[in-house]
Design an enzyme around this catalytic site. Structure first.
Site, PDB file in Angstrom:
ATOM      1  N   ARG A   4       9.242  -4.024   0.820  1.00  0.00           N
ATOM      2  CA  ARG A   4       9.957  -5.242   1.221  1.00  0.00           C
ATOM      3  C   ARG A   4       9.272  -5.832   2.447  1.00  0.00           C
ATOM      4  O   ARG A   4       8.363  -5.230   3.015  1.00  0.00           O
ATOM      5  CB  ARG A   4      11.475  -5.008   1.415  1.00  0.00           C
ATOM      6  CG  ARG A   4      11.946  -3.695   1.949  1.00  0.00           C
ATOM      7  CD  ARG A   4      11.555  -3.375   3.351  1.00  0.00           C
ATOM      8  NE  ARG A   4      11.836  -4.478   4.248  1.00  0.00           N
ATOM      9  CZ  ARG A   4      11.226  -4.695   5.382  1.00  0.00           C
ATOM     10  NH1 ARG A   4      10.255  -3.872   5.803  1.00  0.00           N
ATOM     11  NH2 ARG A   4      11.525  -5.714   6.149  1.00  0.00           N
ATOM     12  N   GLN A  46      17.329  -2.388   7.922  1.00  0.00           N
ATOM     13  CA  GLN A  46      15.875  -2.391   8.180  1.00  0.00           C
ATOM     14  C   GLN A  46      15.597  -2.213   9.675  1.00  0.00           C
ATOM     15  O   GLN A  46      14.573  -1.647  10.058  1.00  0.00           O
ATOM     16  CB  GLN A  46      15.251  -3.718   7.707  1.00  0.00           C
ATOM     17  CG  GLN A  46      15.201  -3.908   6.212  1.00  0.00           C
ATOM     18  CD  GLN A  46      16.392  -4.703   5.720  1.00  0.00           C
ATOM     19  OE1 GLN A  46      17.484  -4.624   6.279  1.00  0.00           O
ATOM     20  NE2 GLN A  46      16.219  -5.457   4.657  1.00  0.00           N
ATOM     21  N   ASN A  65      15.123 -16.525   6.698  1.00  0.00           N
ATOM     22  CA  ASN A  65      14.827 -15.145   7.114  1.00  0.00           C
ATOM     23  C   ASN A  65      16.071 -14.290   6.860  1.00  0.00           C
ATOM     24  O   ASN A  65      17.124 -14.795   6.422  1.00  0.00           O
ATOM     25  CB  ASN A  65      14.405 -15.094   8.590  1.00  0.00           C
ATOM     26  CG  ASN A  65      13.824 -13.738   8.976  1.00  0.00           C
ATOM     27  OD1 ASN A  65      12.967 -13.211   8.262  1.00  0.00           O
ATOM     28  ND2 ASN A  65      14.282 -13.156  10.056  1.00  0.00           N
ATOM     29  N   LYS A  66      15.935 -13.028   7.123  1.00  0.00           N
ATOM     30  CA  LYS A  66      16.997 -12.048   6.858  1.00  0.00           C
ATOM     31  C   LYS A  66      18.361 -12.541   7.335  1.00  0.00           C
ATOM     32  O   LYS A  66      18.473 -13.089   8.439  1.00  0.00           O
ATOM     33  CB  LYS A  66      16.604 -10.731   7.541  1.00  0.00           C
ATOM     34  CG  LYS A  66      17.592  -9.601   7.445  1.00  0.00           C
ATOM     35  CD  LYS A  66      18.012  -9.266   6.027  1.00  0.00           C
ATOM     36  CE  LYS A  66      16.860  -8.994   5.086  1.00  0.00           C
ATOM     37  NZ  LYS A  66      17.312  -8.978   3.650  1.00  0.00           N
ATOM     38  N   ASP A 111      10.710 -15.541   5.933  1.00  0.00           N
ATOM     39  CA  ASP A 111      10.347 -15.414   4.515  1.00  0.00           C
ATOM     40  C   ASP A 111       9.805 -16.717   3.966  1.00  0.00           C
ATOM     41  O   ASP A 111       9.119 -16.740   2.941  1.00  0.00           O
ATOM     42  CB  ASP A 111      11.552 -14.956   3.693  1.00  0.00           C
ATOM     43  CG  ASP A 111      11.750 -13.466   3.855  1.00  0.00           C
ATOM     44  OD1 ASP A 111      12.258 -13.050   4.913  1.00  0.00           O
ATOM     45  OD2 ASP A 111      11.339 -12.712   2.946  1.00  0.00           O
TER      46      ASP A 111
END
Ligand code: MRU
Length: 344
Positions: A49, A193, A244-245, A234
């Site tokens: 990932r 993460q 993004n996350k 991303d």
């Protein structure tokens, strides 16, 4: 002070090995794959990932398919494998860009020659990523002069890239230069993460850091314990919006409220001038069980309705700077993205 080069992708010519990131930090186990379908499954399942790492893995996945097909390999015969890889995760544009790079040699060759040319491109993508991240990190570290305390989110390090990392690369380089005081890593629910991967990388490199739960960010800023937020991306759209996350947008709002710089590390391969704004990005929604029963451990009633987007959109107006390997886009609101890409 030297960095332990963390890498999660090993290529052996006819086999791809991925460090199964779902099992870190307790177990370092490598998952070996010989087909594009295995590779797509590993991407979907989050064994590999992080936007750049997904692109690199997908490129190798297509090489595996060409190798399997031998003399019959061609653009047409590889189309299905390419489609499967392209669909493995929807939000990170690096995946699309990696496959487009391989497309460029697809029409020109067939058979073993095609496999060799695809491999050349995949290996170049992989090795260039490390060098690009180091350059990005140099630019990013220049934003700080004093001993800086950085808050970061998710994992953007060697595990998520070809090495060194993007946002975590800036942190590493700042540490090497002696200008980093401390890192706060948000744990990053639901996949953790931040706690499982970022803290693992930071501890290995002996970078001073503390893990915090995601909801601690505001309190840290209120206490004036943070000087800047540095995150990855991303996808960055033409107008400077950032995907993004999940949780990134909330951090940007908090940084704005506290007058802190909100820095996005995004290599050129993460810039997407073809997509106009963040509203045009497909945000991946993932399995409710990731929230209700992380790691198989029930944390909510089994039939609990869940909304589980993997990413969010931070409007360009909240971004202080986007850092690429080619330099810094200051205040990206209004869209300097396409112009910047001409230098990439
Ligand atoms: O769902 P993940 O773990 O793939 O999400 C990763 C992120 O959001 C990262 O910030 C982004 O991909 C940049 S990694 C250099």
């Amino acid at each position: 002070m030297s960095e332990i080069l963390t890498t999660a992708i090993h290529w052996y010519g006819d086999q791809l090995e991925l460090l199964d990131q779902r099992r870190l930090p307790t177990t370092e186990s490598w998952w070996s794959m010989t087909t594009a379908e295995d590779t797509a499954a590993a991407i979907s399942a989050m064994a590999v990932r992080g936007a750049p790492a997904i692109g690199i893995a997908a490129a190798y996945g297509l090489v595996l398919s060409a190798r399997q097909q031998g003399d019959t390999a061609s653009r047409e015969t590889l189309q299905q494998a390419r489609d499967t890889l392209a669909a493995s995760r929807p939000t990170a544009v690096n995946l699309r860009h990696a496959l487009e790079r391989l497309d460029a040699v697809m029409g020109e060759h067939t058979g073993s020659e095609l496999a060799a040319r695809l491999e050349e491109q995949a290996v170049a993508l992989h090795t260039e990523d490390l060098e690009r991240n180091r350059r990005l990190a140099e630019h990013g570290a220049m934003l700080f002069t004093n001993r800086v305390r950085i808050y970061t989110h998710c994992n953007t390090g060697g595990l998520a890239t070809g090495g060194h990392g993007t946002a975590l690369g800036i942190i590493r380089t700042a540490h090497e230069k002696g200008i980093l005081q401390h890192v706060y890593a948000g744990e990053t629910r639901p996949w953790l993460q931040g706690s499982r991967l970022t803290m693992w990388e930071l501890l290995r490199d002996k970078i001073p850091a503390s893990l915090v739960i995601d909801s601690c960010a505001g309190e840290l800023m209120r206490q004036q314990a943070v000087d800047a937020v540095v995150v990855g991306a991303d996808r960055v759209t033409a107008n400077g919006d950032v995907a993004n996350k999940i949780g990134t947008y909330g951090l940007a709002v908090l940084a704005h409220q506290h007058g802190l710089p909100f820095i996005v590390a995004a290599p050129c391969a993460t810039l997407d001038p073809d997509t106009v704004t963040g509203a045009d990005i497909v945000i991946e929604e993932r399995d409710p069980a990731e929230v209700t029963a992380p790691g198989g451990q029930p944390m909510a009633p089994a039939d609990c309705p869940v909304y589980n987007p993997a990413f969010d959109i931070t409007p360009a107006s909240l971004v202080t700077a986007i850092v690429t390997e080619e330099g810094i886009i200051a205040r990206p609101e209004g869209g300097d993205i396409a112009a910047h890409l001409t230098g990439c």
